[in-house]
Design an enzyme around this catalytic site. Structure first.
Site, mmCIF file in Angstrom:
data_model
loop_
_atom_site.group_PDB
_atom_site.id
_atom_site.type_symbol
_atom_site.label_atom_id
_atom_site.label_comp_id
_atom_site.label_asym_id
_atom_site.label_seq_id
_atom_site.Cartn_x
_atom_site.Cartn_y
_atom_site.Cartn_z
ATOM 1 N N CYS A 8 -6.417 10.432 3.436
ATOM 2 C CA CYS A 8 -5.931 10.743 4.785
ATOM 3 C C CYS A 8 -4.494 11.236 4.647
ATOM 4 O O CYS A 8 -4.059 11.573 3.548
ATOM 5 C CB CYS A 8 -6.034 9.529 5.722
ATOM 6 N N THR A 9 -3.735 11.274 5.725
ATOM 7 C CA THR A 9 -2.382 11.849 5.682
ATOM 8 C C THR A 9 -1.431 11.042 4.815
ATOM 9 O O THR A 9 -0.771 11.579 3.921
ATOM 10 C CB THR A 9 -1.809 11.965 7.104
#
Length: 479
Positions: free
Chosen positions: A288-289
């Protein structure tokens, strides 16, 4: 309509940064439950930045940091008050979310201000476990300034990243998550690998599922794992899973990744529930980020099948398929750490990044930069005309929350003298908006439009547009 909307219910604030277009008359801001005023009036919209923040600050004199820690917080309300005061008095802007399970934040300011915030976390006598974790967190510093956020928002929340099923959601998914999902889990500095946590007092069952180990891969090791999968003659045993929202993964992702067409993180279990065979018995590489969403998603995947009775007989093609992977490994520090450690601090500007990186395109971020280049690859297309583009925009429809890709030609203000070009997510959204604008004084409640469902998002995640996916760009006269 119910069948189309069941997986992706519409909600006014179901994705950060994906709020509606401004109303003609804004109501005054109202306070949230924790006493903090709304950052924007109800119905107002965060703009999509096209200029990387738009300021002229020397960002080498400041920083933007991205961090989280899953550690128990005894008095989260007091911590909210303390950090709000510390950040406010030091000119720090950003979004900090604090709950009993930990803290999740992005903050920006000059170096003195950011250091003051970090010092407050690391010296918090009231929260010794947080203070200990804060001393070794990876804050993922990048050049920045306070202009990267419009203001400071420090909020008390039930979950630091919402993962509870939405109202009316899948009850079976909720049952399967019981027992493992809310266990205390670590931040960036957590241990390398562990099995799923179990209740030591519970009797062991002969048919209990094989434990699914959950671990971490440092960015360089994750890079090698992705490259090895791509080079392998068979990729069926390894799944790369992007757990971000669809509008994030659309503009940038790892090669060969499964892109979930979800509008908010809490819909991930429903996506997995509908695609069990994709994950069942496989080795999952997850990202994810910045890592915070993977912590919950990994434990959720590892817990699948724990409440299915183990060897319970099932009928049909899905007999015995729970979706439980063989293993789950998370990208430590997320895409931000990958760009920093594998490609260099200024990844998008580095010569040769396109051939070096297993991640292609932009990294969507929830601040005024909009998206940060990891490579110059353009991996998606304009919703207005289908041309290759990664320029972010929003649906021109009143009250619509959909983040689109809008090329300069379709959305760059090239309309006639009395209006400007807009791109709508679908024909029904355009029709509702024009009807509202052309009927002065009429009160029209926005109706769900054609693109509110799963299938529309799935089409927009394809590398090339399908017939009927584009062509909603319109230049029309504002009445």
């Amino acid at each position: 309509w119910l069948a189309r909307r069941a997986f992706h219910p519409l909600h006014p604030a179901d994705a950060p940064g994906a709020m509606s277009a401004p109303a003609l008359e804004h109501p005054p801001p109202v306070a949230r439950l924790d006493g903090a005023p709304r950052r924007l009036p109800k119905g107002a919209s965060d703009p999509i930045s096209q200029r990387g923040g738009g300021c002229e600050c020397d960002r080498s004199k400041g920083a933007i940091v991205l961090f989280y820690a899953y550690v128990p917080i005894a008095d989260p309300a007091s911590l909210v008050t303390e950090l709000r005061a510390t950040c406010g008095s030091n000119g720090v802007t950003g979004k900090l979310r604090i709950g009993r399970e930990g803290i999740n934040g992005t903050a920006a300011g000059n170096h003195v201000g950011i250091d003051a915030m970090i010092d407050a976390l690391a010296s918090c006598a009231r929260e010794p476990r947080l203070a200990a974790a804060a001393k070794s967190l990876d804050y993922k510093h990048a050049p920045g300034c306070a202009c990267l956020f419009d203001d400071l928002s420090v909020r008390l929340v039930p979950e630091i990243v919402p993962f509870e099923p939405s109202a009316g959601g899948a009850k079976s998914a909720r049952k399967k998550r019981r027992g493992g999902r809310h266990a205390t889990i670590g931040g960036d500095d957590d241990g390398d690998e562990r099995g799923t946590e179990t209740d030591a007092s519970a009797p062991s069952a002969p048919s209990a599922p094989v434990p699914c180990p959950v671990g971490y891969l440092d960015p360089r090791d994750f890079h090698d794992a992705v490259r090895n999968r791509a080079a392998s003659a068979s990729t069926s045993d390894v799944v790369i899973l992007d757990v971000r929202n669809w509008y994030e993964s659309r503009v940038g992702h790892f090669e060969g990744a499964a892109l979930a067409p979800i509008r908010r993180f809490s819909q991930l279990p429903e996506y997995v529930e509908s695609n069990k065979t994709l994950f069942h018995g496989k080795d999952v590489l997850m990202y994810c980020t910045g890592g915070v969403r993977c912590e919950k998603a990994a434990r959720y995947l590892a817990s699948l099948g724990e409440n299915d009775g183990g060897g319970e007989e099932k009928n049909g093609d899905d007999a015995g398929v729970t979706g439980r992977p063989r293993s789950v490994r998370q990208l430590r520090g997320g895409i931000v750490a990958y760009a920093r450690d594998v490609l260099g601090a200024e990844a998008g500007a580095e010569a040769g990044a396109e051939t070096k990186s297993a991640y292609k395109g932009l990294n969507f971020v929830f601040d005024n930069r909009g998206a940060v280049p990891v490579t110059s690859d353009v991996v998606t297309w304009c919703d207005g005309c289908g041309a290759r583009s990664n320029r972010l925009g929003k649906c021109g429809g009143f009250g619509c929350h959909v983040i689109l890709v809008v090329c300069e030609a379709c959305g760059g203000g090239n309309g006639d003298a009395n209006g400007e070009a807009r791109v709508f997510c679908c024909g029904s959204c355009e029709a509702q908006t024009i009807a509202r604008e052309t009927t002065p004084g009429a009160k029209r409640k926005r109706k769900p439009c054609e693109c509110d469902g799963y299938e529309s998002r799935r089409r927009r995640l394809l590398p090339t547009p399908t017939p009927g996916s584009v062509g909603q760009a319109r230049s029309w006269r504002v009445i």
